[in-house]
Design an enzyme around this catalytic site. Sequence first.
Site, short mmCIF file in Angstrom:
data_model
loop_
_atom_site.label_atom_id
_atom_site.label_comp_id
_atom_site.label_asym_id
_atom_site.label_seq_id
_atom_site.Cartn_x
_atom_site.Cartn_y
_atom_site.Cartn_z
N GLU A 40 0.83 -1.21 0.00
CA GLU A 40 0.00 0.00 0.00
C GLU A 40 0.86 1.25 0.00
OE1 GLU A 40 -3.09 -0.06 -1.17
OE2 GLU A 40 -3.65 -1.41 0.47
N GLY A 130 -12.98 2.63 -1.79
CA GLY A 130 -11.60 2.17 -1.95
C GLY A 130 -11.50 0.87 -2.71
N ASP A 178 -4.43 0.58 -9.65
CA ASP A 178 -5.87 0.27 -9.79
C ASP A 178 -6.25 -0.02 -11.23
OD1 ASP A 178 -5.71 0.96 -7.15
OD2 ASP A 178 -6.69 2.91 -7.39
C1 GLA Z 1 -5.27 4.56 -4.27
C2 GLA Z 1 -4.51 4.90 -5.55
C3 GLA Z 1 -3.50 3.80 -5.89
C4 GLA Z 1 -2.60 3.51 -4.69
C5 GLA Z 1 -3.43 3.29 -3.42
C6 GLA Z 1 -2.58 3.15 -2.18
O1 GLA Z 1 -6.04 3.42 -4.46
O2 GLA Z 1 -5.43 5.04 -6.62
O3 GLA Z 1 -2.75 4.19 -7.01
O4 GLA Z 1 -1.66 4.52 -4.51
O5 GLA Z 1 -4.34 4.35 -3.21
O6 GLA Z 1 -1.81 1.99 -2.23
#
Ligand code: GLA
Length: 394
Positions: A40, A130, A178
């Site tokens: 993360e 998220g 993502d």
């Molecule tokens: C969000 C961002 C990702 C990543 C996460 C943390 O989801 O879109 O690119 O940085 O936070 O790991």
Amino acid sequence: MADMLNRAKMVRDKLWQVFGNNQKPTRIVKAPGRVNLIGEHTDYNDGFVLPVAVDREIIMAASPRDDGEVHLYAVDLDAKSSFSLERIERDPHASWSNYIRGVLLLLSQRGLPLRGMNAAFSGDVPLAAGMSSSAALEMASGLMAKVIGGFDIDMVELVKVAQAAENTFVGVNCGIMDQFISGLGKKGHALFLDCRSLDYDLVPLPPTDEYKIVIANTMVKRGLVDSAYNERRSQCEKGVEILKEYLPGIKALRDVSLADFDEYKEHLPDVVARRCEHVIAENERVLASVKALRAGDIAEFGRLMRASHESLRDLYEVSCKELDIMVEAAWEITGTCGARMTGAGFGGCTVNLVEGDRVHDFVAVVRDVYQKKTGITPEFYVCEAEDGATELEL
Ligand code: GLA
């Protein structure tokens, strides 16, 4: 699967209802949301991540138009937005459409022959939780533009376009995780990604009857996610800038070992040192997790998940009271192999690896403890690892 195909039919029927029955050919694509198992706040530090594409997705149905216009219908919002490919701008009244507009704009700036279309979409990725509903919408839009336009672009390029659209058009400075997992996830697997080279490797997950991925939604969304996210990014960059004086040649925290960090951390402001320590150790945890999963060592993987949460809570400071209550409740339960917050933080979801026959008890206990301590009713999604973005045939 049956559920997804039923939803695909529903979206297709909505397209026909809203735009008329003569929509030929009608093409259908899906792009999934994701959950990150570990790694993360490492993606924008050129580091490693281990996400899974889940069986919750955006489904989009579309058919071509000859006038270069794009007419969108968001089924779940019962809202419309339209524009011409000649002039793609943000729509402040339909901000959901900006994810699609951004992707189409960036594709057209690459000189790809876009075609106009009528498009309808719907999703069951929880919003603002998220689980990357926005990346899923971007990937669905990019894939649909390719299918309708009949041009060639490979999935990794599409991922880069989608991330760039989110950075420059939507205005969120996210990393690449993502969009990448939404594009390239594989059924039954987690995806180990090197966010610098974009090399990736599929890591088989344990059989789903033995272990389940349970996502628990705190139902909390903090307003300051974007600003706190950008602040963390610049603290990491600051760390690299200072460490460069002692470790010439480093480009990102990815290039710093824990041993080197220990030697030079005294030169960093306290808060910057804590952010850097999280990222450097989290990268190592991802590598160790891949090894543990490949060796079938679920206990070790669970230990790494817990260490990741503690580091995000204490060093990176992106957890919150509700996320902590949720994971602490999970850690206490027999049958929980691992639990941690997932995604950017400040609310959203936890990810839990739970023994298959304990899922029912897990959900009941976490719900009860969480409700008692926060007064909020959480949601749970028992997920399976699914394929990334793809065209569907009905
Ligand atoms: C969000 C961002 C990702 C990543 C996460 C943390 O989801 O879109 O690119 O940085 O936070 O790991």
